[in-house]
Structure formats: structure tokens, C-alpha cells
Design an enzyme around this catalytic site. Structure first.
Site, mmCIF file in Angstrom:
data_model
loop_
_atom_site.group_PDB
_atom_site.id
_atom_site.type_symbol
_atom_site.label_atom_id
_atom_site.label_comp_id
_atom_site.label_asym_id
_atom_site.label_seq_id
_atom_site.Cartn_x
_atom_site.Cartn_y
_atom_site.Cartn_z
ATOM 1 N N PHE A 8 5.945 6.594 -3.488
ATOM 2 C CA PHE A 8 6.476 7.452 -2.446
ATOM 3 C C PHE A 8 7.359 8.921 -2.952
ATOM 4 O O PHE A 8 8.302 8.434 -3.956
ATOM 5 C CB PHE A 8 7.634 6.648 -1.621
ATOM 6 C CG PHE A 8 8.070 7.492 -0.342
ATOM 7 C CD1 PHE A 8 7.487 7.686 0.885
ATOM 8 C CD2 PHE A 8 9.370 7.762 -0.548
ATOM 9 C CE1 PHE A 8 8.066 8.282 1.812
ATOM 10 C CE2 PHE A 8 10.056 8.285 0.602
ATOM 11 C CZ PHE A 8 9.165 8.599 1.800
ATOM 12 N N SER A 58 5.822 0.853 -6.837
ATOM 13 C CA SER A 58 6.942 1.184 -5.898
ATOM 14 C C SER A 58 6.014 0.995 -4.497
ATOM 15 O O SER A 58 5.504 0.290 -4.094
ATOM 16 C CB SER A 58 7.514 2.577 -5.999
ATOM 17 O OG SER A 58 8.501 2.995 -4.959
ATOM 18 N N MET A 59 6.040 2.317 -3.653
ATOM 19 C CA MET A 59 5.077 2.192 -2.481
ATOM 20 C C MET A 59 3.684 1.941 -2.756
ATOM 21 O O MET A 59 2.853 1.402 -2.179
ATOM 22 C CB MET A 59 5.300 3.444 -1.832
ATOM 23 C CG MET A 59 4.558 3.554 -0.412
ATOM 24 S SD MET A 59 4.510 5.006 0.433
ATOM 25 C CE MET A 59 3.364 6.252 -0.343
ATOM 26 N N ASP A 68 17.189 -2.163 -10.442
ATOM 27 C CA ASP A 68 16.484 -1.228 -9.809
ATOM 28 C C ASP A 68 17.256 -0.428 -8.661
ATOM 29 O O ASP A 68 17.913 -1.160 -7.889
ATOM 30 C CB ASP A 68 15.288 -1.811 -9.179
ATOM 31 C CG ASP A 68 14.199 -0.795 -8.505
ATOM 32 O OD1 ASP A 68 14.724 0.116 -7.959
ATOM 33 O OD2 ASP A 68 13.043 -1.103 -8.422
ATOM 34 N N HIS A 76 13.489 1.670 -11.738
ATOM 35 C CA HIS A 76 12.451 1.481 -10.748
ATOM 36 C C HIS A 76 11.151 2.003 -11.433
ATOM 37 O O HIS A 76 10.030 1.386 -11.275
ATOM 38 C CB HIS A 76 12.753 2.457 -9.691
ATOM 39 C CG HIS A 76 11.778 2.246 -8.626
ATOM 40 N ND1 HIS A 76 11.695 1.163 -7.811
ATOM 41 C CD2 HIS A 76 11.017 3.267 -8.157
ATOM 42 C CE1 HIS A 76 10.486 1.433 -6.937
ATOM 43 N NE2 HIS A 76 10.126 2.726 -6.891
#
Length: 246
Positions: free
Chosen positions: A26, A94-95, A190, A220
């Protein structure tokens, strides 16, 4: 058409009959997953890292896109790989990990899935969907290595946060549809996605073969951080293991 940022272009490598689809996250770009893509290509695999719609251009461009557009971006890459490959694995940061999980729940032909700090519930971000104004501060470049910077937007569209929340809710409800082998990477520290997300994913999928690997030296954006070599090595082992099965 918005101009694509230098370093944010889609990445493709044509190799053998095993395809690897990798999705960035994202507000991020393919720069965050380029080291993985190159490692997989050196391993002989056919690799496609799409640029998710609205990403790698401007926050204003991203603001006009929906989570369905992001799904369509990875589905298009999947179709490209299916035309060339007998097996396809999906990987995401992530996303991008959320999208990879969606793909594994939707397409039973997928040979395996590797989510890296995948997001299914980010309370701190979800609470910002009613923030005043169109944009909030950036969420990118959460990296422990002080020498490394992620190419990502400097502002986050509030409307896009709502789309991310909708995507996370959708995927969270579909985790029990995932039966393929899964290798989950999670950073112990994270500052974007709570590590508990990965624990929930591990417990919720119905995969017979599943493993959760903790990353002790990354934040992250682990694919650019100090554990990236381990992610490369362990994922290549995963591909080899499940390529040699039926």
C-alpha cells in the site's frame, strides 16, 4: 496517464515453467520487492511484479483507485504467468501479502503463497478513515537498516485507507479458503502492521503445510531490510519443495 516514478515500473523476467507473482504494498512500489524478484530470476523462475493501479505515480492518482483495481492488477499478472507457466506461486509484502492471500483463496491452481508482514487488521490506520483533509502523513519506509529507503508516497490518501480496510476485511473472511502450502514471514518489530496479523493468518488458513518465520532484524519493509537474504533463501527452498510435488 500519470507519469510513473523512476524505479516504480513493473518488473518481468522470463525463465522456466514455474512462475512467481510478487506484489508490493500500500502506497509502495516495485522497488520494495526488486531484490526478491532478482533473486527468483537468478533461480531460473519466470517472475512478474505488477505496478498496482494508482501506485508509483502520485497520491492523487491513487486516490481515484479502489481495492478492486488492485486485485485486477495482480489478476492480470497471474494471467500473464499462466500463459507461460505450469505452476504459479504468489508472494507479497504488506498489502501485497493481503493480495497474495486473496489470490490463494480465489485460485485453487496456485501452488503456494508467501505473505510477508501481510495486513488483515490495522486498527491505528482504520481509525484514520475519517481524518480531516484528503491526505495524512506517509506510512512508508519503515526499515531498520539506516542505509536503506523505500520508494513510496510521501502522503497517504484518506480515501485509499478506506479501500485498504475493505480489502483487509474481505481477505480476513476468506482465510479458511486457503489450502495451498503457505510460508509466512513476520517482523518481530513492525511499526505499520501489528505482528499479530501473521499469527492470525497462520491459525486461520486451512493449509496442510504451513510455517511461520520470525524476522528479528527487520521492520515492516523486510524485503529491503536486514533479513532480506533469509527471505530469499527460505522462499527459494519453498518454491523448490513444492515444485517437485504433483
Amino acid at each position: 496517464m500519470e507519469k510513473v516514478l523512476n524505479g516504480a515500473e513493473e518488473i518481468r523476467f522470463e525463465g522456466n515453467k514455474v512462475g512467481i507473482l510478487i506484489s508490493h504494498g500500500f502506497t509502495g512500489t516495485t522497488q520494495s520487492i526488486k531484490p526478491l524478484a532478482e533473486a527468483y530470476a537468478r533461480g531460473g523462475y519466470t517472475v512478474y511484479c505488477p505496478r498496482l493501479k494508482g501506485h508509483g505515480t502520485t497520491p492523487e492518482d491513487m486516490e481515484t483507485t479502489s481495492y478492486q483495481d488492485w486485485i485486477a492488477s495482480v489478476e492480470s499478472a497471474y494471467e500473464w504467468l499462466l500463459e507461460r507457466c505450469k505452476k504459479v506461486f504468489v508472494v507479497g509484502l504488506s498489502m501485497g501479502g493481503t493480495l497474495a492471500l486473496y489470490m490463494a483463496s480465489q485460485y485453487k491452481r496456485i501452488a503456494g503463497v508467501i505473505p510477508i508482514n501481510a495486513a488483515i487488521d490495522i486498527p491505528a490506520l482504520a481509525n484514520r478513515t475519517d481524518a480531516e483533509g484528503r491526505f495524512i502523513a506517509a506510512i512508508g519506509s519503515d526499515i531498520k537498516d539506516p542505509e536503506t529507503v523505500e520508494l513510496a508516497y510521501e502522503r497517504t490518501p484518506v480515501r485509499s485507507i478506506g479501500e485498504l480496510v475493505s480489502l483487509m476485511d474481505k481477505v480476513k473472511q476468506r482465510l479458511d479458503e486457503i489450502h495451498c502450502p503457505i510460508l509466512i514471514f513476520v517482523s518481530d518489530e513492525d511499526h505499520v502492521v501489528p505482528p499479530h496479523n501473521s499469527e492470525v493468518i497462520f491459525e486461520s488458513v486451512f493449509s496442510e503445510h504451513k510455517e511461520l518465520i520470525h524476522l528479528e532484524n527487520s521492520y515492516h519493509v523486510a524485503t529491503l531490510d536486514q533479513d532480506k537474504e533469509m527471505i530469499m533463501e527460505r522462499s527459494l527452498e519453498f518454491f523448490e519443495m513444492y515444485t517437485n510435488t504433483k
